[in-house]
Motif scaffolding. Structure first.
Motif, mmCIF file in Angstrom:
data_model
loop_
_atom_site.group_PDB
_atom_site.id
_atom_site.type_symbol
_atom_site.label_atom_id
_atom_site.label_comp_id
_atom_site.label_asym_id
_atom_site.label_seq_id
_atom_site.Cartn_x
_atom_site.Cartn_y
_atom_site.Cartn_z
ATOM 1 N N VAL A 8 0.830 -1.201 0.000
ATOM 2 C CA VAL A 8 0.000 0.000 0.000
ATOM 3 C C VAL A 8 0.868 1.255 0.000
ATOM 4 O O VAL A 8 0.671 2.178 -0.796
ATOM 5 N N VAL A 9 1.856 1.298 0.892
ATOM 6 C CA VAL A 9 2.681 2.491 1.067
ATOM 7 C C VAL A 9 3.594 2.747 -0.133
ATOM 8 O O VAL A 9 3.777 3.893 -0.552
ATOM 9 N N LEU A 10 4.145 1.685 -0.700
ATOM 10 C CA LEU A 10 5.178 1.839 -1.720
ATOM 11 C C LEU A 10 4.665 1.760 -3.159
ATOM 12 O O LEU A 10 5.307 2.301 -4.064
ATOM 13 N N ILE A 11 3.539 1.091 -3.360
ATOM 14 C CA ILE A 11 3.096 0.837 -4.730
ATOM 15 C C ILE A 11 1.685 1.340 -5.010
ATOM 16 O O ILE A 11 1.457 2.084 -5.970
ATOM 17 N N GLU A 12 0.735 0.955 -4.172
ATOM 18 C CA GLU A 12 -0.664 1.208 -4.517
ATOM 19 C C GLU A 12 -1.052 2.684 -4.510
ATOM 20 O O GLU A 12 -1.991 3.078 -5.200
ATOM 21 N N VAL A 13 -0.373 3.496 -3.741
ATOM 22 C CA VAL A 13 -0.713 4.925 -3.702
ATOM 23 C C VAL A 13 -0.066 5.718 -4.836
ATOM 24 O O VAL A 13 -0.436 6.865 -5.082
ATOM 25 N N VAL A 14 0.885 5.110 -5.533
ATOM 26 C CA VAL A 14 1.640 5.832 -6.568
ATOM 27 C C VAL A 14 0.759 6.099 -7.788
ATOM 28 O O VAL A 14 0.148 5.181 -8.342
ATOM 29 N N GLY A 15 0.684 7.368 -8.188
ATOM 30 C CA GLY A 15 -0.011 7.730 -9.414
ATOM 31 C C GLY A 15 -1.526 7.687 -9.351
ATOM 32 O O GLY A 15 -2.182 7.825 -10.391
ATOM 33 N N VAL A 16 -2.101 7.527 -8.174
ATOM 34 C CA VAL A 16 -3.563 7.462 -8.062
ATOM 35 C C VAL A 16 -4.191 8.796 -8.451
ATOM 36 O O VAL A 16 -5.181 8.852 -9.185
ATOM 37 N N SER A 17 -3.615 9.885 -7.953
ATOM 38 C CA SER A 17 -4.115 11.228 -8.260
ATOM 39 C C SER A 17 -3.052 12.235 -7.854
ATOM 40 O O SER A 17 -2.098 11.902 -7.131
ATOM 41 N N ALA A 18 -3.249 13.481 -8.289
ATOM 42 C CA ALA A 18 -2.313 14.540 -7.898
ATOM 43 C C ALA A 18 -2.341 14.744 -6.389
ATOM 44 O O ALA A 18 -1.296 14.973 -5.764
ATOM 45 N N ALA A 19 -3.517 14.659 -5.795
ATOM 46 C CA ALA A 19 -3.625 14.844 -4.347
ATOM 47 C C ALA A 19 -2.890 13.744 -3.594
ATOM 48 O O ALA A 19 -2.216 13.999 -2.593
ATOM 49 N N MET A 20 -2.986 12.503 -4.087
ATOM 50 C CA MET A 20 -2.285 11.404 -3.429
ATOM 51 C C MET A 20 -0.775 11.543 -3.598
ATOM 52 O O MET A 20 -0.004 11.217 -2.683
ATOM 53 N N GLU A 21 -0.333 12.042 -4.736
ATOM 54 C CA GLU A 21 1.096 12.260 -4.942
ATOM 55 C C GLU A 21 1.625 13.325 -3.977
ATOM 56 O O GLU A 21 2.733 13.194 -3.448
ATOM 57 N N GLN A 22 0.852 14.362 -3.743
ATOM 58 C CA GLN A 22 1.251 15.373 -2.765
ATOM 59 C C GLN A 22 1.344 14.777 -1.373
ATOM 60 O O GLN A 22 2.266 15.074 -0.609
ATOM 61 N N ARG A 23 0.401 13.921 -1.051
ATOM 62 C CA ARG A 23 0.409 13.252 0.255
ATOM 63 C C ARG A 23 1.657 12.380 0.402
ATOM 64 O O ARG A 23 2.325 12.382 1.438
#
Length: 236
Positions: free
Chosen positions: A122-137
């Motif tokens: 989840v931390v290293l792969i699944e959150v990558v590239g989901v959205s601009a807001a997630m990238e900022q997070r």
């Protein structure tokens, strides 16, 4: 930002306040999200599957989250906070030697993720590239860990870390992150203690270079007369 959490109202049920019941439901949903996202991947998981894993209806999902990405963001925030707590606890408990402190922090960070590959995914792969807001997070979390490195290394220094040191810390944190991605994508074949050793060696080498550079920049320059005398002194 992820939603702040449910705001239910009503009377107690079985002696449990509505707010407490809502917190339990949210925790169950996040536990299910960890299992689903960490096993099957964010793109493959529906809200219905998360609810089924928590034994709750979709009504209760929307009590806590605005949607699937909001649930992922809340899960990521929880995982990042737990990672940070584990790392800082190890740092605070380590003997007062910078390399030892650094190694302890790295062992806690890597250990927290490697002990549960679902967390790592989840931390290293699944959150990558989901959205601009997630990238900022995600960027804020990585930056926070770079700040931690600077705080640990700067604690005994005579001057605050400069831009070069920040770039170094950012590169090191990114290196740890990618090493863990490689470990995960390679089916976790390497022993996590070997990852810690590699990272600790890199951090120690970078810190030694930092200290050497700081000492060189702090050394006084010889005066011009002394320099001329040195230049005219016979070699033999």
């Amino acid at each position: 930002m992820s939603s702040p959490g449910p705001k239910p109202s009503g009377r107690k049920y079985s002696g449990i306040a509505p707010e407490e019941r809502a917190r339990h439901r949210r925790a169950s949903l996040l536990a299910s999200a960890l299992e689903q996202f960490g096993t099957y991947g964010y793109a493959s998981v529906s809200i219905k599957q998360i609810c089924q894993g928590a034994s709750l209806t979709e009504r209760y999902f929307y009590e806590s989250f605005t949607g699937r990405e909001d649930c992922l963001a809340a899960l990521y925030d929880d995982l990042a906070a737990a990672m940070r707590t584990a790392t800082l606890t190890a740092i605070d408990s380590a003997p007062p030697n910078l390399d030892t402190v650094t190694a302890a922090g790295l062992a806690a960070f890597i250990g927290h993720l490697s002990s549960d590959p679902r967390r790592a995914r989840v931390v290293l792969i699944e959150v990558v590239g989901v959205s601009a807001a997630m990238e900022q997070r995600r960027h804020r979390v990585l930056r926070d860990f770079a700040d931690t490195v600077l705080a640990v290394w700067g604690a005994e220094g005579s001057r605050p870390p400069g831009r070069q040191q920040r770039l170094t810390a950012t590169a090191l944190v990114g290196g740890v992150n990618h090493l863990l991605v490689d470990w995960l994508m390679d089916e976790c074949r390497d022993d996590p203690t070997d990852l810690v050793t590699v990272c600790a060696d890199l951090f120690a080498a970078a810190r030694a270079h930092w200290d050497t550079a700081a000492a060189s920049s702090a050394a006084p320059f010889p005066d011009r007369a002394g320099a001329r005398q040195q230049a005219t002194r016979p070699v033999f």
